[in-house]
Structure formats: C-alpha cells, structure tokens
Motif scaffolding. Structure first.
Motif, PDB file in Angstrom:
ATOM      1  N   GLN A  30       0.838  -1.197   0.000  1.00 38.00           N
ATOM      2  CA  GLN A  30       0.000   0.000   0.000  1.00 38.00           C
ATOM      3  C   GLN A  30       0.879   1.254   0.000  1.00 38.00           C
ATOM      4  OE1 GLN A  30      -2.727  -0.164   3.293  1.00 38.00           O
ATOM      5  NE2 GLN A  30      -4.184  -1.449   2.174  1.00 38.00           N
ATOM      6  N   ASN A  31       1.991   1.216   0.729  1.00 35.37           N
ATOM      7  CA  ASN A  31       2.886   2.369   0.773  1.00 35.37           C
ATOM      8  C   ASN A  31       3.490   2.659  -0.599  1.00 35.37           C
ATOM      9  OD1 ASN A  31       2.539   3.067   3.482  1.00 35.37           O
ATOM     10  ND2 ASN A  31       4.061   1.581   4.147  1.00 35.37           N
ATOM     11  N   GLU A  32       3.884   1.612  -1.319  1.00 34.63           N
ATOM     12  CA  GLU A  32       4.446   1.805  -2.662  1.00 34.63           C
ATOM     13  C   GLU A  32       3.391   2.384  -3.609  1.00 34.63           C
ATOM     14  OE1 GLU A  32       7.788  -1.678  -3.134  1.00 34.63           O
ATOM     15  OE2 GLU A  32       5.677  -2.285  -3.021  1.00 34.63           O
ATOM     16  N   SER A  35       2.822   6.004  -2.843  1.00 32.18           N
ATOM     17  CA  SER A  35       3.920   6.816  -3.357  1.00 32.18           C
ATOM     18  C   SER A  35       3.775   7.065  -4.861  1.00 32.18           C
ATOM     19  CB  SER A  35       5.247   6.124  -3.057  1.00 32.18           C
ATOM     20  OG  SER A  35       6.312   6.821  -3.636  1.00 32.18           O
ATOM     21  N   GLN A  41      -1.760   6.473   1.919  1.00 31.91           N
ATOM     22  CA  GLN A  41      -1.865   5.049   2.261  1.00 31.91           C
ATOM     23  C   GLN A  41      -3.122   4.793   3.083  1.00 31.91           C
ATOM     24  OE1 GLN A  41      -1.355   3.693   5.618  1.00 31.91           O
ATOM     25  NE2 GLN A  41      -1.977   1.701   4.804  1.00 31.91           N
TER      26      GLN A  41
END
Length: 86
Positions: A30-32, A35, A41
C-alpha cells in the motif's frame, strides 16, 4: 442491437477487494502504491476495506499505475463476452 450481449456477473468481489488483489498481483505494498499515485496510504486502506468509495478520478489514477482499465477496478467480477462488438 443484435450484436449486444449483456455482461454477466461471474464472481462476487467488492471494489476494494479488486484494488487489493490487483495491487498484490503487481507485488506492490500500500505504501508503494501510495507513493506512485499520490493517494495517501490511509485512503488506500479505506478503499481496500470498502470504507471509502473509489470514485472515478481515483480509479483512473490507480488504473494507470496498476496497468489496467479503470472498469476492472470499478466493476469487478463482470464478464464481457468475447464475441460482443466493441
């Protein structure tokens, strides 16, 4: 409209589940994804858990990064017959 064929529901998958499944198939956290899309996120988590609606603009943004058509995210589980006119 003789060439028209109705789409059929094949499986029960929520919009949020479709986002999560496609994200995971692409090997993204989710973080990728946050970004790459600019979507927080926490919002992605809420979408995947069906607490927040996806919306057209977010669907377009996610689809670009996930390399799929926005309809794949918005209408999960629907089959379009291959012999239907495009």
């Amino acid at each position: 409209m003789k060439s028209f064929s109705r789409a059929k529901k094949r499986i029960d998958v929520s919009v949020g589940e479709s986002v999560r499944i496609i994200r995971e198939l692409q090997g993204l956290s989710q973080n990728e994804l946050a970004s790459r899309t600019g979507i927080p996120q926490s919002t992605l988590s809420a979408i995947e858990n069906d607490r927040v609606s996806l919306g057209v603009e977010r669907a377009k943004t996610l689809a670009k990064v996930l390399k799929c058509h926005p309809a794949v995210l918005v209408f999960p589980g629907w089959e379009i017959p291959r012999d239907s006119a495009a």
